[in-house]
Design an enzyme around this catalytic site. Structure first.
Site, PDB file in Angstrom:
ATOM      1  N   SER A   1      21.697 -19.781 -45.702  1.00  0.00           N
ATOM      2  CA  SER A   1      21.642 -18.812 -44.611  1.00  0.00           C
ATOM      3  C   SER A   1      21.088 -19.512 -43.375  1.00  0.00           C
ATOM      4  O   SER A   1      21.641 -20.525 -42.952  1.00  0.00           O
ATOM      5  CB  SER A   1      20.822 -17.586 -45.008  1.00  0.00           C
ATOM      6  OG  SER A   1      20.880 -16.596 -44.009  1.00  0.00           O
ATOM      7  N   THR A   2      19.979 -19.035 -42.802  1.00  0.00           N
ATOM      8  CA  THR A   2      19.450 -19.598 -41.564  1.00  0.00           C
ATOM      9  C   THR A   2      19.167 -21.095 -41.718  1.00  0.00           C
ATOM     10  O   THR A   2      18.448 -21.503 -42.629  1.00  0.00           O
ATOM     11  CB  THR A   2      18.150 -18.871 -41.168  1.00  0.00           C
ATOM     12  OG1 THR A   2      18.372 -17.464 -41.205  1.00  0.00           O
ATOM     13  CG2 THR A   2      17.711 -19.287 -39.776  1.00  0.00           C
TER      14      THR A   2
ATOM     15  N   HIS B   1      25.807 -17.418 -44.852  1.00  0.00           N
ATOM     16  CA  HIS B   1      25.768 -16.155 -44.114  1.00  0.00           C
ATOM     17  C   HIS B   1      26.252 -16.394 -42.687  1.00  0.00           C
ATOM     18  O   HIS B   1      25.617 -17.114 -41.917  1.00  0.00           O
ATOM     19  CB  HIS B   1      24.346 -15.595 -44.074  1.00  0.00           C
ATOM     20  CG  HIS B   1      23.830 -15.188 -45.411  1.00  0.00           C
ATOM     21  ND1 HIS B   1      22.483 -15.030 -45.672  1.00  0.00           N
ATOM     22  CD2 HIS B   1      24.463 -14.881 -46.574  1.00  0.00           C
ATOM     23  CE1 HIS B   1      22.323 -14.643 -46.936  1.00  0.00           C
ATOM     24  NE2 HIS B   1      23.505 -14.562 -47.503  1.00  0.00           N
TER      25      HIS B   1
ATOM     26  N   MET C   1      16.741 -17.224 -44.979  1.00  0.00           N
ATOM     27  CA  MET C   1      15.778 -16.126 -45.029  1.00  0.00           C
ATOM     28  C   MET C   1      16.182 -15.130 -46.104  1.00  0.00           C
ATOM     29  O   MET C   1      17.370 -14.890 -46.322  1.00  0.00           O
ATOM     30  CB  MET C   1      15.726 -15.426 -43.667  1.00  0.00           C
ATOM     31  CG  MET C   1      14.664 -14.356 -43.557  1.00  0.00           C
ATOM     32  SD  MET C   1      13.010 -15.079 -43.599  1.00  0.00           S
ATOM     33  CE  MET C   1      12.002 -13.604 -43.535  1.00  0.00           C
TER      34      MET C   1
ATOM     35  N   ASP D   1      18.750 -13.481 -51.089  1.00  0.00           N
ATOM     36  CA  ASP D   1      20.140 -13.397 -51.543  1.00  0.00           C
ATOM     37  C   ASP D   1      20.487 -14.579 -52.453  1.00  0.00           C
ATOM     38  O   ASP D   1      20.310 -15.733 -52.079  1.00  0.00           O
ATOM     39  CB  ASP D   1      21.083 -13.372 -50.332  1.00  0.00           C
ATOM     40  CG  ASP D   1      22.528 -13.115 -50.733  1.00  0.00           C
ATOM     41  OD1 ASP D   1      22.747 -12.379 -51.719  1.00  0.00           O
ATOM     42  OD2 ASP D   1      23.431 -13.646 -50.059  1.00  0.00           O
TER      43      ASP D   1
END
Length: 360
Positions: A174-175, A200, A293, A296
């Protein structure tokens, strides 16, 4: 409570006003300044020492990408890009993430006022994440690098020989994940087993991301297409706004791309991809959890491990955000916790070891 102090940089007076209003409505945030171009922003940053800046791309006197490159070399700090969702905007946003921006928000082209207010939850969430992100100084060699030249591999490019085509690598991020994924993929040899990836990312950006990776890697990188066979020497990226998983068709792995519901608030979701790995690949799977973050994919990565997979998790020191990896470790899903730069080499070594056993 100490508030997150933000400087907004955008050439539109309307956007500056809207963003300042969104920020100042939060009890833990304060817009301490707003600049209409990067040169003014530079002076504000020196004077106000903000925790985060939001940065537009197209501005007078100096565009946001040039400013970001200079900022991350000289005074690295958390930056959230505000980028318009166009083909060029997506490509430039990928460049911004490469230069060190923590994340981005897609600024609407029409109905800016209503559009930004609808995105307010996403905007403030990304600012909060950025305020706590690990930021590193950008080296001059990265800023000046030729974007069309693949970086030198940090591990020996060892051909894997006849590794079973059953092997499949699952990556979730993600991030901070766009650069982390690049770091894992670029050293891999062209005959590497198939890789499936969920990062993401909203619709409109994954096409540019896949093309960027494809230009840098020895393996072929593409967006996944529903129903296609998953082949060695290829990496398949979940399209933004779709769920992506792997299924079996006879002896083959196939991609399933569908317009499913969000899982863990995400679409695409790492949970969906990793759960399919536990179901269809089992002990032939390798899992990799990278920076991001939230949580997930953590439970599904444990399901992969319980089904026989071998899992690598990025360590805290090398993560932009140590959320998803931390949760994966807490769920007992990790076999090895490694710095980002070591994951590709460890994966190649593990696969070569399995190839030796396979030949025997």
């Amino acid at each position: 409570m100490k508030k997150i102090r933000i400087v907004v940089v955008d050439d539109s007076a309307l956007v500056r006003s809207l963003l300042a209003g969104i920020i100042n409505r939060q009890p833990d945030m304060e817009c301490v300044g707003a600049a209409h171009d990067p040169l003014i922003a530079r002076e504000m940053i020196r004077e106000l020492n903000p925790d985060v800046i939001t940065l537009d791309i197209e501005m007078p006197r100096m565009d946001g990408i040039d400013f970001l490159g200079r900022l991350m070399r000289l005074r690295p700090m958390p930056v959230v890009m505000i980028s318009t969702l166009t083909e060029r905007g997506a490509e430039v946003t990928m460049k911004a993430l490469e230069l060190g921006a923590v994340d981005f928000v897609s600024k609407p082209r029409m109905g800016v006022a209503d559009g930004l207010n609808e995105l307010s939850t996403q905007i403030v969430e990304k600012i909060r994440i950025a305020a706590n992100a690990h930021i590193r100084r950008l080296g001059p060699q990265v800023a000046a690098a030729n974007p069309d030249k693949a970086p030198e591999a940090r591990v020996p490019v060892t051909l894997l020989g006849r590794v079973s085509t059953e092997k499949l690598v699952f990556i979730g991020a993600s991030t901070g994940g766009t650069e982390a994924i690049k770091e894992v993929l670029t050293p891999l040899p062209a005959d590497f087993p198939a890789i499936v990836i969920t990062q993401h990312m909203p619709p409109g950006f994954t096409t540019s991301f896949a093309a960027r990776l494809n230009s840098l890697c020895r393996i072929a990188v593409r967006e996944a297409v529903n129903g296609e066979r998953i082949l060695p020497g290829h990496a398949y990226l979940a399209p933004g706004g779709k769920q992506f998983r792997v299924d079996r068709s006879g002896a083959n792995y196939v991609a399933v791309v569908e317009d499913g519901e969000p899982v863990n608030r995400h679409k695409p979701s790492v949970e969906v991809l990793f759960r399919s790995g536990a179901k269809v690949a089992g002990r032939n799977a390798f899992g990799i959890m990278l920076t991001g973050m939230g949580n997930d994919g953590a439970k599904a990565m444990r399901e992969m491990k319980d089904a026989g997979s071998y899992n690598f998790v990025q360590d805290e020191a090398s993560c932009v955000v140590f959320g998803m990896p931390k949760e994966a470790i807490a769920h007992g899903a990790a076999d090895e916790v490694l710095p980002l730069k070591d994951i590709a080499g460890a994966l190649i070594a593990k696969l070569n070891a399995s190839a030796d056993r396979f030949r025997v």
